[in-house]
Design an enzyme around this catalytic site. Structure first.
Site, mmCIF file in Angstrom:
data_model
loop_
_atom_site.group_PDB
_atom_site.id
_atom_site.type_symbol
_atom_site.label_atom_id
_atom_site.label_comp_id
_atom_site.label_asym_id
_atom_site.label_seq_id
_atom_site.Cartn_x
_atom_site.Cartn_y
_atom_site.Cartn_z
ATOM 1 N N SER A 16 0.817 -1.207 0.000
ATOM 2 C CA SER A 16 0.000 0.000 0.000
ATOM 3 C C SER A 16 0.856 1.264 0.000
ATOM 4 C CB SER A 16 -0.934 0.009 1.217
ATOM 5 O OG SER A 16 -1.852 1.090 1.146
ATOM 6 N N SER A 17 2.152 1.113 -0.264
ATOM 7 C CA SER A 17 3.086 2.236 -0.183
ATOM 8 C C SER A 17 3.467 2.762 -1.564
ATOM 9 C CB SER A 17 4.353 1.795 0.552
ATOM 10 O OG SER A 17 5.401 2.723 0.376
ATOM 11 N N PRO A 18 3.053 3.984 -1.922
ATOM 12 C CA PRO A 18 3.475 4.557 -3.200
ATOM 13 C C PRO A 18 4.992 4.697 -3.308
ATOM 14 C CG PRO A 18 1.598 5.762 -2.334
ATOM 15 C CD PRO A 18 2.065 4.858 -1.242
#
Length: 204
Positions: A16-18
């Site tokens: 979920s980490s850009p």
């Protein structure tokens, strides 16, 4: 230095980490330039947030709008497409379990799956937060979808992700990406330059 003569670069990330997405497109090349391999280690950043008392970047006052701008700007600089999926943020449990299930069978395939999943999430803006969506990514890599879904729900794989997350936090991992080079920690996509310099110089 030949590959295998030194410890791998350890790459901790949350799906979920850009910024993890951006780093995923660079870390292998950085390591390879210095004769290193990369050990990919997905973990659950939400558990770390409970330890640090923080919220996801986009939910933080003042910082949220800035980071949404910076995600896209940083992607443009690298020539990568960028779209936030909906919902966002999301729990990366399903793709993380799938990674570890795949890794037990084929480490290179697990890395390809992680990269393709990241591209689906942040390159195309499509959610990959359940078993069906994860299986859809895996099928495109030639993985049997029914076997993968069973793997995601396997108790041993659930325990594996739980243990990896606990071990990461115990070690001091609290963000994504979080990288170790010979035990030296680097937090954030914006530290990749330092990662490469550390690999080249052996520290400072």
């Amino acid at each position: 230095m030949l590959s295998g003569m030194a410890d791998p670069v350890e790459f901790y990330f949350d799906f979920s980490s850009p910024y993890g997405y951006l780093a995923s497109h660079q870390i292998e090349a950085i390591a390879a330039r210095h004769g290193r391999e990369v050990r990919w280690r997905p973990y659950l950043l939400g558990v770390a947030f409970k330890e640090t008392g923080q919220k996801p970047l986009v939910e933080q006052p003042l910082r949220g709008p800035y980071h949404q701008h910076d995600f896209a700007r940083s992607a443009r600089r690298l020539g990568l497409p960028f779209r936030l999926p909906s919902p966002f943020p999301f729990a990366g449990v399903a793709p993380s379990r799938a990674f570890y299930w795949l890794e037990e069978r084929d480490g290179a395939l697990a890395k390809r799956f992680a990269l393709k999943t990241y591209d689906r999430i942040f390159g195309e803006g499509r959610s990959v937060n359940d078993a069906a969506a994860v299986a859809d990514v895996a099928v495109s890599l030639g993985v049997d979808s029914a076997a993968l879904v069973a793997g995601i729900n396997d108790a041993a794989i659930k325990d594996k992700l739980r243990a990896e997350t606990e071990a990461a936090i115990k070690r001091g991992v609290f963000g994504s990406p979080f990288i170790y080079v010979d035990g030296e920690p680097f937090w954030g996509h914006d530290r990749l330059g330092q990662v490469e310099e550390w690999l080249a110089r052996g520290g400072w």
